[in-house]
Design a protein around this motif. Structure first.
Motif, PDB file in Angstrom:
ATOM      1  N   PHE A   3      -1.587  17.036   8.900  1.00 23.87           N
ATOM      2  CA  PHE A   3      -0.685  18.013   8.277  1.00 23.87           C
ATOM      3  C   PHE A   3      -1.438  18.897   7.271  1.00 23.87           C
ATOM      4  O   PHE A   3      -1.161  20.097   7.170  1.00 23.87           O
ATOM      5  N   VAL A   4      -2.372  18.308   6.535  1.00 23.71           N
ATOM      6  CA  VAL A   4      -3.173  19.109   5.594  1.00 23.71           C
ATOM      7  C   VAL A   4      -3.964  20.159   6.362  1.00 23.71           C
ATOM      8  O   VAL A   4      -4.064  21.322   5.953  1.00 23.71           O
ATOM      9  N   SER A   5      -4.545  19.767   7.495  1.00 20.69           N
ATOM     10  CA  SER A   5      -5.337  20.703   8.302  1.00 20.69           C
ATOM     11  C   SER A   5      -4.482  21.850   8.823  1.00 20.69           C
ATOM     12  O   SER A   5      -4.984  22.941   9.087  1.00 20.69           O
ATOM     13  N   GLU A   6      -3.166  21.610   8.966  1.00 23.67           N
ATOM     14  CA  GLU A   6      -2.247  22.643   9.440  1.00 23.67           C
ATOM     15  C   GLU A   6      -1.633  23.436   8.292  1.00 23.67           C
ATOM     16  O   GLU A   6      -0.832  24.349   8.532  1.00 23.67           O
ATOM     17  N   GLY A   7      -1.988  23.066   7.058  1.00 18.87           N
ATOM     18  CA  GLY A   7      -1.433  23.752   5.901  1.00 18.87           C
ATOM     19  C   GLY A   7      -0.031  23.313   5.535  1.00 18.87           C
ATOM     20  O   GLY A   7       0.632  23.949   4.708  1.00 18.87           O
ATOM     21  N   ASN A   8       0.435  22.217   6.123  1.00 20.44           N
ATOM     22  CA  ASN A   8       1.778  21.701   5.835  1.00 20.44           C
ATOM     23  C   ASN A   8       1.662  20.626   4.754  1.00 20.44           C
ATOM     24  O   ASN A   8       1.660  19.426   5.037  1.00 20.44           O
ATOM     25  N   PHE A   9       1.563  21.081   3.502  1.00 19.76           N
ATOM     26  CA  PHE A   9       1.327  20.156   2.391  1.00 19.76           C
ATOM     27  C   PHE A   9       2.552  19.301   2.069  1.00 19.76           C
ATOM     28  O   PHE A   9       2.409  18.193   1.560  1.00 19.76           O
ATOM     29  N   TYR A  36       4.720  13.737   2.056  1.00 19.04           N
ATOM     30  CA  TYR A  36       5.666  12.709   2.485  1.00 19.04           C
ATOM     31  C   TYR A  36       4.964  11.573   3.239  1.00 19.04           C
ATOM     32  O   TYR A  36       5.309  10.395   3.075  1.00 19.04           O
ATOM     33  N   MET A  37       3.976  11.917   4.051  1.00 22.17           N
ATOM     34  CA  MET A  37       3.273  10.887   4.810  1.00 22.17           C
ATOM     35  C   MET A  37       2.428  10.007   3.891  1.00 22.17           C
ATOM     36  O   MET A  37       2.324   8.792   4.104  1.00 22.17           O
ATOM     37  N   VAL A  38       1.831  10.608   2.866  1.00 22.54           N
ATOM     38  CA  VAL A  38       1.078   9.806   1.892  1.00 22.54           C
ATOM     39  C   VAL A  38       2.032   8.896   1.122  1.00 22.54           C
ATOM     40  O   VAL A  38       1.715   7.723   0.875  1.00 22.54           O
ATOM     41  N   CYS A  39       3.196   9.421   0.745  1.00 17.19           N
ATOM     42  CA  CYS A  39       4.209   8.593   0.072  1.00 17.19           C
ATOM     43  C   CYS A  39       4.617   7.420   0.954  1.00 17.19           C
ATOM     44  O   CYS A  39       4.757   6.279   0.470  1.00 17.19           O
ATOM     45  N   LEU A  40       4.796   7.682   2.239  1.00 20.26           N
ATOM     46  CA  LEU A  40       5.172   6.615   3.176  1.00 20.26           C
ATOM     47  C   LEU A  40       4.044   5.596   3.298  1.00 20.26           C
ATOM     48  O   LEU A  40       4.289   4.380   3.328  1.00 20.26           O
ATOM     49  N   GLY A  41       2.809   6.087   3.342  1.00 26.21           N
ATOM     50  CA  GLY A  41       1.662   5.188   3.399  1.00 26.21           C
ATOM     51  C   GLY A  41       1.576   4.303   2.161  1.00 26.21           C
ATOM     52  O   GLY A  41       1.304   3.097   2.260  1.00 26.21           O
ATOM     53  N   ILE A  42       1.821   4.894   1.003  1.00 30.34           N
ATOM     54  CA  ILE A  42       1.793   4.128  -0.250  1.00 30.34           C
ATOM     55  C   ILE A  42       2.909   3.084  -0.264  1.00 30.34           C
ATOM     56  O   ILE A  42       2.735   1.963  -0.763  1.00 30.34           O
ATOM     57  N   PHE A  43       4.052   3.437   0.296  1.00 30.14           N
ATOM     58  CA  PHE A  43       5.170   2.498   0.414  1.00 30.14           C
ATOM     59  C   PHE A  43       4.742   1.266   1.217  1.00 30.14           C
ATOM     60  O   PHE A  43       4.964   0.121   0.798  1.00 30.14           O
ATOM     61  N   PHE A  44       4.111   1.499   2.361  1.00 32.44           N
ATOM     62  CA  PHE A  44       3.637   0.376   3.185  1.00 32.44           C
ATOM     63  C   PHE A  44       2.497  -0.373   2.489  1.00 32.44           C
ATOM     64  O   PHE A  44       2.357  -1.587   2.656  1.00 32.44           O
ATOM     65  N   ASP A  45       1.694   0.352   1.715  1.00 35.15           N
ATOM     66  CA  ASP A  45       0.598  -0.271   0.974  1.00 35.15           C
ATOM     67  C   ASP A  45       1.126  -1.291  -0.029  1.00 35.15           C
ATOM     68  O   ASP A  45       0.506  -2.336  -0.256  1.00 35.15           O
ATOM     69  N   PHE A  46       2.264  -0.992  -0.614  1.00 37.76           N
ATOM     70  CA  PHE A  46       2.881  -1.927  -1.564  1.00 37.76           C
ATOM     71  C   PHE A  46       3.380  -3.180  -0.855  1.00 37.76           C
ATOM     72  O   PHE A  46       3.197  -4.293  -1.328  1.00 37.76           O
ATOM     73  N   PHE A  47       3.977  -2.985   0.318  1.00 35.38           N
ATOM     74  CA  PHE A  47       4.640  -4.105   0.978  1.00 35.38           C
ATOM     75  C   PHE A  47       3.702  -4.988   1.792  1.00 35.38           C
ATOM     76  O   PHE A  47       4.078  -6.111   2.133  1.00 35.38           O
ATOM     77  N   ASP A  48       2.495  -4.522   2.104  1.00 38.64           N
ATOM     78  CA  ASP A  48       1.589  -5.435   2.822  1.00 38.64           C
ATOM     79  C   ASP A  48       1.210  -6.614   1.933  1.00 38.64           C
ATOM     80  O   ASP A  48       1.211  -7.758   2.357  1.00 38.64           O
ATOM     81  N   GLY A  49       0.925  -6.333   0.670  1.00 44.77           N
ATOM     82  CA  GLY A  49       0.622  -7.403  -0.270  1.00 44.77           C
ATOM     83  C   GLY A  49       1.828  -8.276  -0.559  1.00 44.77           C
ATOM     84  O   GLY A  49       1.706  -9.504  -0.708  1.00 44.77           O
ATOM     85  N   PHE A  50       3.005  -7.653  -0.620  1.00 47.55           N
ATOM     86  CA  PHE A  50       4.244  -8.392  -0.873  1.00 47.55           C
ATOM     87  C   PHE A  50       4.483  -9.435   0.220  1.00 47.55           C
ATOM     88  O   PHE A  50       4.768 -10.600  -0.057  1.00 47.55           O
ATOM     89  N   PHE A  51       4.337  -9.007   1.472  1.00 43.88           N
ATOM     90  CA  PHE A  51       4.575  -9.932   2.585  1.00 43.88           C
ATOM     91  C   PHE A  51       3.452 -10.956   2.729  1.00 43.88           C
ATOM     92  O   PHE A  51       3.697 -12.081   3.169  1.00 43.88           O
ATOM     93  N   ALA A  52       2.238 -10.564   2.344  1.00 46.69           N
ATOM     94  CA  ALA A  52       1.141 -11.526   2.381  1.00 46.69           C
ATOM     95  C   ALA A  52       1.403 -12.673   1.407  1.00 46.69           C
ATOM     96  O   ALA A  52       1.157 -13.844   1.722  1.00 46.69           O
ATOM     97  N   ARG A  53       1.918 -12.330   0.229  1.00 42.35           N
ATOM     98  CA  ARG A  53       2.255 -13.366  -0.760  1.00 42.35           C
ATOM     99  C   ARG A  53       3.490 -14.145  -0.331  1.00 42.35           C
ATOM    100  O   ARG A  53       3.559 -15.363  -0.518  1.00 42.35           O
ATOM    101  N   LEU A  54       4.470 -13.440   0.247  1.00 41.42           N
ATOM    102  CA  LEU A  54       5.715 -14.094   0.670  1.00 41.42           C
ATOM    103  C   LEU A  54       5.452 -15.127   1.759  1.00 41.42           C
ATOM    104  O   LEU A  54       5.980 -16.243   1.711  1.00 41.42           O
ATOM    105  N   PHE A  55       4.624 -14.768   2.730  1.00 42.53           N
ATOM    106  CA  PHE A  55       4.327 -15.663   3.850  1.00 42.53           C
ATOM    107  C   PHE A  55       3.125 -16.568   3.573  1.00 42.53           C
ATOM    108  O   PHE A  55       2.775 -17.403   4.412  1.00 42.53           O
ATOM    109  N   LYS A  56       2.501 -16.370   2.405  1.00 40.34           N
ATOM    110  CA  LYS A  56       1.325 -17.154   1.999  1.00 40.34           C
ATOM    111  C   LYS A  56       0.217 -17.068   3.054  1.00 40.34           C
ATOM    112  O   LYS A  56      -0.337 -18.080   3.501  1.00 40.34           O
TER     113      LYS A  56
END
Length: 238
Positions: free
Chosen positions: A25-31, A36-56
């Motif tokens: 999207f950056v390459s297309e000038g659609n900032f 939004y995609m970076v925000c979504l990535g950060i959202f998943f970044d938070f939950f990977d650790g959450f589930f890793a701790r939850l499932f041990k």
């Protein structure tokens, strides 16, 4: 096969996928979509650790995957955005400004890479951060073109399209990522106001800023986060 142990790594890979799409999207000038995609990535970044701790099922593989995914979503993407901002601010008749200086935007990527590598071996950053986390820095950088696009302020436009200002932001970004400045974490471990007063104040003020200022609030929130941490550090030393 234990499905649970693969769930956190799958979430991490989704973070990486979001980062890849953001770069397109950056390459297309659609900032906006890149943001939004970076925000979504950060959202998943938070939950990977959450589930890793939850499932041990925390593992060295998960730690490495997390850093590699963050390198794209919170390292390459903001560097590319800054490169694009430099390119847009350059005088096309100035060969150096239009063909050389824009690549300095990837100093952000280099600073992010160093921070992520250092984070993996720094045992001090379990309950708080030292230096600005790469996701917060990515949000700051990704919000700049949105401020330019959606702000009605001519002064703001002139500031954020000045290549000297962009260079200063780039250098400050790389510095604050790796600065020896303790920053409080937003994780809430105990559900009481006394132990989480700082986090609650920050979140409430952030919500108010977003409601009032929309995209312009994002860089202000990141700056406020750093300043609040510095003030908190001063009071803790007394």
């Amino acid at each position: 096969m234990n499905i649970k142990k693969h769930i956190p790594n799958l979430i991490t890979l989704i973070n990486l996928f979001c980062g890849c799409i953001a770069i397109v999207f950056v390459s297309e000038g659609n900032f906006l979509m890149a943001f939004y995609m970076v925000c979504l990535g950060i959202f998943f970044d938070f939950f990977d650790g959450f589930f890793a701790r939850l499932f041990k099922v925390s593992s060295p593989l998960g730690l490495q995957l997390d850093s590699l995914a963050d390198m794209v979503t919170s390292g390459v993407a903001p560097g590319y955005v800054m490169y694009s901002l430099f390119l847009k601010s350059a005088n096309p008749n100035d060969l150096i400004a239009s063909s050389v200086i824009p690549f300095l935007g990837f100093i952000i990527t280099l600073g992010s890479c160093y921070r992520l590598a250092n984070f993996n071996i720094d045992t001090r950053q379990t309950d708080s951060f030292i230096g600005l986390p790469t996701p917060a820095n990515a949000l700051f950088i990704l919000s700049l073109p949105l401020v330019i696009e959606f702000s009605d302020s001519l002064m703001m436009f002139e500031i954020l399209t000045n290549h000297w200002v962009l260079l200063a932001i780039t250098l400050c970004s790389a510095y604050i990522l790796n600065a020896e400045i303790p920053l409080f974490a937003l994780k809430i471990k105990k559900f009481n106001l006394k132990d989480n007063a700082l986090q609650v104040v920050f979140l409430l003020i952030s919500i108010v800023l977003v409601l009032l200022l929309h995209y312009i609030a994002i860089p202000l929130i990141i700056i406020f986060y750093v300043m609040l941490s510095v003030v908190n550090n001063i009071f803790l030393k007394k």
